[in-house]
Every structure is written in structure tokens, then in C-alpha cells.
Design a protein around this motif. Structure first.
Motif, mmCIF file in Angstrom:
data_model
loop_
_atom_site.group_PDB
_atom_site.id
_atom_site.type_symbol
_atom_site.label_atom_id
_atom_site.label_comp_id
_atom_site.label_asym_id
_atom_site.label_seq_id
_atom_site.Cartn_x
_atom_site.Cartn_y
_atom_site.Cartn_z
ATOM 1 N N LEU A 268 -13.241 12.378 -4.254
ATOM 2 C CA LEU A 268 -14.529 12.718 -4.854
ATOM 3 C C LEU A 268 -15.359 11.468 -5.137
ATOM 4 O O LEU A 268 -16.572 11.442 -4.889
ATOM 5 C CB LEU A 268 -14.308 13.502 -6.153
ATOM 6 C CG LEU A 268 -13.798 14.939 -5.995
ATOM 7 C CD1 LEU A 268 -13.487 15.542 -7.358
ATOM 8 C CD2 LEU A 268 -14.821 15.795 -5.255
ATOM 9 N N LEU A 269 -14.700 10.422 -5.644
ATOM 10 C CA LEU A 269 -15.409 9.174 -5.907
ATOM 11 C C LEU A 269 -15.978 8.591 -4.621
ATOM 12 O O LEU A 269 -17.082 8.044 -4.603
ATOM 13 C CB LEU A 269 -14.463 8.159 -6.567
ATOM 14 C CG LEU A 269 -14.055 8.468 -8.010
ATOM 15 C CD1 LEU A 269 -12.959 7.497 -8.468
ATOM 16 C CD2 LEU A 269 -15.252 8.369 -8.941
ATOM 17 N N SER A 270 -15.211 8.726 -3.533
ATOM 18 C CA SER A 270 -15.689 8.219 -2.243
ATOM 19 C C SER A 270 -16.865 9.039 -1.736
ATOM 20 O O SER A 270 -17.865 8.478 -1.262
ATOM 21 C CB SER A 270 -14.548 8.257 -1.225
ATOM 22 O OG SER A 270 -14.985 7.860 0.050
ATOM 23 N N LEU A 271 -16.768 10.353 -1.837
ATOM 24 C CA LEU A 271 -17.848 11.219 -1.363
ATOM 25 C C LEU A 271 -19.135 11.010 -2.153
ATOM 26 O O LEU A 271 -20.240 11.083 -1.599
ATOM 27 C CB LEU A 271 -17.419 12.692 -1.443
ATOM 28 C CG LEU A 271 -16.332 13.132 -0.461
ATOM 29 C CD1 LEU A 271 -15.877 14.558 -0.783
ATOM 30 C CD2 LEU A 271 -16.839 13.058 0.970
ATOM 31 N N LEU A 272 -18.994 10.726 -3.445
ATOM 32 C CA LEU A 272 -20.162 10.529 -4.304
ATOM 33 C C LEU A 272 -20.668 9.085 -4.283
ATOM 34 O O LEU A 272 -21.599 8.736 -5.005
ATOM 35 C CB LEU A 272 -19.823 10.939 -5.749
ATOM 36 C CG LEU A 272 -19.488 12.418 -5.951
ATOM 37 C CD1 LEU A 272 -19.020 12.673 -7.375
ATOM 38 C CD2 LEU A 272 -20.687 13.295 -5.608
ATOM 39 N N ARG A 273 -20.013 8.241 -3.476
ATOM 40 C CA ARG A 273 -20.418 6.834 -3.335
ATOM 41 C C ARG A 273 -20.409 6.106 -4.681
ATOM 42 O O ARG A 273 -21.352 5.388 -5.028
ATOM 43 C CB ARG A 273 -21.821 6.735 -2.719
ATOM 44 C CG ARG A 273 -21.968 7.441 -1.393
ATOM 45 C CD ARG A 273 -21.204 6.753 -0.297
ATOM 46 N NE ARG A 273 -21.419 7.381 0.996
ATOM 47 C CZ ARG A 273 -20.819 6.989 2.130
ATOM 48 N NH1 ARG A 273 -19.987 5.970 2.082
ATOM 49 N NH2 ARG A 273 -21.041 7.612 3.262
ATOM 50 N N LEU A 274 -19.349 6.293 -5.447
ATOM 51 C CA LEU A 274 -19.266 5.693 -6.777
ATOM 52 C C LEU A 274 -18.413 4.413 -6.797
ATOM 53 O O LEU A 274 -18.066 3.920 -7.855
ATOM 54 C CB LEU A 274 -18.696 6.712 -7.773
ATOM 55 C CG LEU A 274 -19.558 7.952 -8.024
ATOM 56 C CD1 LEU A 274 -18.871 8.897 -8.995
ATOM 57 C CD2 LEU A 274 -20.933 7.547 -8.554
ATOM 58 N N GLY A 275 -18.085 3.914 -5.620
ATOM 59 C CA GLY A 275 -17.295 2.685 -5.567
ATOM 60 C C GLY A 275 -18.010 1.491 -6.169
ATOM 61 O O GLY A 275 -17.380 0.542 -6.642
ATOM 62 N N SER A 276 -19.350 1.551 -6.181
ATOM 63 C CA SER A 276 -20.131 0.433 -6.724
ATOM 64 C C SER A 276 -19.948 0.278 -8.232
ATOM 65 O O SER A 276 -20.334 -0.755 -8.792
ATOM 66 C CB SER A 276 -21.614 0.634 -6.408
ATOM 67 O OG SER A 276 -22.079 1.866 -6.948
ATOM 68 N N LEU A 277 -19.377 1.285 -8.879
ATOM 69 C CA LEU A 277 -19.155 1.192 -10.334
ATOM 70 C C LEU A 277 -18.215 0.035 -10.682
ATOM 71 O O LEU A 277 -18.259 -0.501 -11.789
ATOM 72 C CB LEU A 277 -18.573 2.504 -10.862
ATOM 73 C CG LEU A 277 -19.520 3.714 -10.897
ATOM 74 C CD1 LEU A 277 -18.774 4.957 -11.354
ATOM 75 C CD2 LEU A 277 -20.699 3.446 -11.818
ATOM 76 N N THR A 278 -17.364 -0.341 -9.721
ATOM 77 C CA THR A 278 -16.414 -1.424 -9.993
ATOM 78 C C THR A 278 -17.123 -2.758 -10.215
ATOM 79 O O THR A 278 -16.546 -3.672 -10.813
ATOM 80 C CB THR A 278 -15.419 -1.567 -8.829
ATOM 81 O OG1 THR A 278 -16.144 -1.793 -7.617
ATOM 82 C CG2 THR A 278 -14.582 -0.314 -8.686
ATOM 83 N N THR A 279 -18.348 -2.880 -9.738
ATOM 84 C CA THR A 279 -19.076 -4.140 -9.926
ATOM 85 C C THR A 279 -19.451 -4.366 -11.388
ATOM 86 O O THR A 279 -19.774 -5.490 -11.774
ATOM 87 C CB THR A 279 -20.359 -4.153 -9.074
ATOM 88 O OG1 THR A 279 -21.181 -3.037 -9.448
ATOM 89 C CG2 THR A 279 -20.015 -4.047 -7.588
ATOM 90 N N PHE A 280 -19.395 -3.319 -12.194
ATOM 91 C CA PHE A 280 -19.737 -3.446 -13.609
ATOM 92 C C PHE A 280 -18.528 -3.849 -14.468
ATOM 93 O O PHE A 280 -18.662 -4.038 -15.673
ATOM 94 C CB PHE A 280 -20.316 -2.132 -14.145
ATOM 95 C CG PHE A 280 -21.627 -1.755 -13.496
ATOM 96 C CD1 PHE A 280 -22.801 -2.377 -13.887
ATOM 97 C CD2 PHE A 280 -21.670 -0.802 -12.495
ATOM 98 C CE1 PHE A 280 -24.011 -2.039 -13.286
ATOM 99 C CE2 PHE A 280 -22.867 -0.456 -11.886
ATOM 100 C CZ PHE A 280 -24.039 -1.083 -12.291
ATOM 101 N N ILE A 281 -17.354 -3.953 -13.847
ATOM 102 C CA ILE A 281 -16.159 -4.409 -14.571
ATOM 103 C C ILE A 281 -16.141 -5.931 -14.542
ATOM 104 O O ILE A 281 -16.145 -6.545 -13.468
ATOM 105 C CB ILE A 281 -14.877 -3.850 -13.932
ATOM 106 C CG1 ILE A 281 -14.932 -2.317 -13.892
ATOM 107 C CG2 ILE A 281 -13.654 -4.313 -14.708
ATOM 108 C CD1 ILE A 281 -13.751 -1.686 -13.176
#
Length: 238
Positions: free
Chosen positions: A108-121
Motif C-alpha cells: 500500500l505504501l508503494s502504491l500510494l508513493r509514500l516512500g518519500s516520507l523516509t526523507t523526513f527521518i
């Protein structure tokens, strides 16, 4: 298709050597990862083989590590232990359900393109997480090295208390084998490549041999356990 058109025998040999080197390292590691998670050792092999076959068909990265890892294994073990399963089959069932749910969430994270959230860590958070996990992973193996059998999913504090309160049950034979194995793995990083260089062995074969110390250690341990019946004579878990 373009890659297949440019594929030649030299690439095939290199790929075979790379596969052999990777398998020689993944074999003992996957057995250890399964035990970190509290599963029977053979489940580590299952988890190592299937993801690689699937990723070879569907994946896009040529450098991504696919399969079980130490930190994930510890997280799985600690999560399942909190549910207090009564039998091995129940433990395995919970583990399977957990991995399926994890796969669904990652998809689901891949389909929603949410991988960029890791840049905020932030980097300090990642560094702290990695360092803490390394300490927990190393400490979790201390009881095993001296022949103790703690429950999976214990915290750093619980592992220290367990080891301290069971020092009278330390198996000296297991501890000796563990220390010798660590010395072999550590020294092979320097001694084995130097030995191969003296023997004038180069190329793919030398690369495969220089990375094969984990498998060599497994083979030696199997021979020792079998020849001296260590499972019965010295109470070594096999």
C-alpha cells in the motif's frame, strides 16, 4: 529483452559466482535469523529463497538486499512473544500472519508513493536506531554463545538478567566452539585473501573462496558434531 540481447558467457560466469558467494553467506545467516525470530532454523531458508525468486522477476534494483535480516527477525520475535503463544504451531501461525500484514502495508505504501516520507527521518534518529539495534543483536547472542537457551524477543535488560542468573549452566564446550568460530570468521577476512594471493588464485574462483568462510565454518561444525556425537555427549543443540 535488451539486457538478454547483450548477455554473454562472461556475464553468465560472473553471475554464477555472484550467486554462489551470496548463497554461501545467506545460508548460515538465514538459519541464524530464524532463531533470532524464534522460528525453527529451516524457516530461515524458506524466507531467504522465496523473496529472492520473486524479486528476481519483479524487482528493479541490482543492489538491494532481499530476504530476512537480523533487526527484522528481532522485531518479529519480540512482537510475537508479547502475544504469548502456547505452542510452536501457534507461534509460527502468528509469524506468518504478521509477515502477510507487513507485506500488505508495504504494498500500500508503494502504491500510494509514500516512500518519500523516509526523507523526513533525521540522520541522528537513523544512526541511533541502527546503533541500538546492533547492540541488541549482539547482546542477544551472548547467552547462545555460552550454551544457554533464552526465550526469543527478550529486551537488552532481560538478556543481561537471564545470562547473569544462569551462569552456573554455561556449557564450556559450546563456549569453546563459539569462540573458535568467531576467531575463524574474524581472521578469515585477512588471512584467507592473503593465502589465496600466495597460491596465485585470482578471478571469480578466488572471490568465491574468500567469501566462503561462513560455509566452511558450518561444514566444520557439522563434521565435529557428527564425529564426536556432541549432541548427546556435550548437550549441544543441533
Amino acid at each position: 529483452m535488451t539486457r538478454l540481447k547483450n548477455y554473454n558467457s562472461g556475464m553468465f560466469v560472473s553471475d554464477c559466482v555472484a550467486g554462489l558467494v551470496t548463497a554461501s553467506i545467506a545460508l548460515p545467516q538465514s538459519l541464524a535469523y530464524a532463531q533470532l525470530a524464534g522460528f525453527p532454523p529451516e524457516y530461515g531458508l524458506y524466507a531467504a529463497i522465496l523473496p529472492l525468486l520473486i524479486y528476481a522477476c519483479l524487482g528493479s534494483s541490482r543492489t538491494l538486499v532481499v530476504g530476512p535480516a537480523a533487526l527484522i527477525s528481532l522485531l518479529i520475535g519480540s512482537s510475537i512473544t508479547k502475544l504469548a503463544p502456547q505452542t510452536t504451531q501457534e507461534y509460527i501461525g502468528l509469524g506468518v500472519n504478521l509477515t502477510i500484514l507487513t507485506g500488505i502495508f508495504l504494498s500500500l505504501l508503494s502504491l500510494l508513493r509514500l516512500g518519500s516520507l523516509t526523507t523526513f527521518i533525521s540522520k541522528p534518529v537513523i544512526s541511533g536506531f541502527t546503533s541500538a539495534s546492533a547492540i541488541i543483536i549482539a547482546s542477544s547472542q551472548i547467552p547462545v554463545i555460552v550454551g544457554l537457551q533464552p526465550n526469543s524477543g527478550l529486551s537488552f535488560k532481560d538478556i543481561a538478567i537471564f545470562t547473569a542468573t544462569h551462569l552456573n549452566q554455561v556449557n564450556s564446550v559450546v563456549m569453546t566452539l563459539s569462540i573458535l568460530g568467531i576467531i575463524l570468521l574474524w581472521s578469515s577476512k585477512l588471512l584467507l585473501p592473503a593465502l589465496l594471493k600466495k597460491l596465485q588464485l585470482t578471478g571469480p574462483i578466488a572471490l568465491a573462496l574468500s567469501k566462503s568462510s561462513p560455509v566452511i565454518l558450518v561444514i566444520i561444525s557439522i563434521i565435529l558434531v557428527t564425529q564426536f556425537h556432541m549432541q548427546d555427549n556435550f548437550n549441544i543443540a543441533v
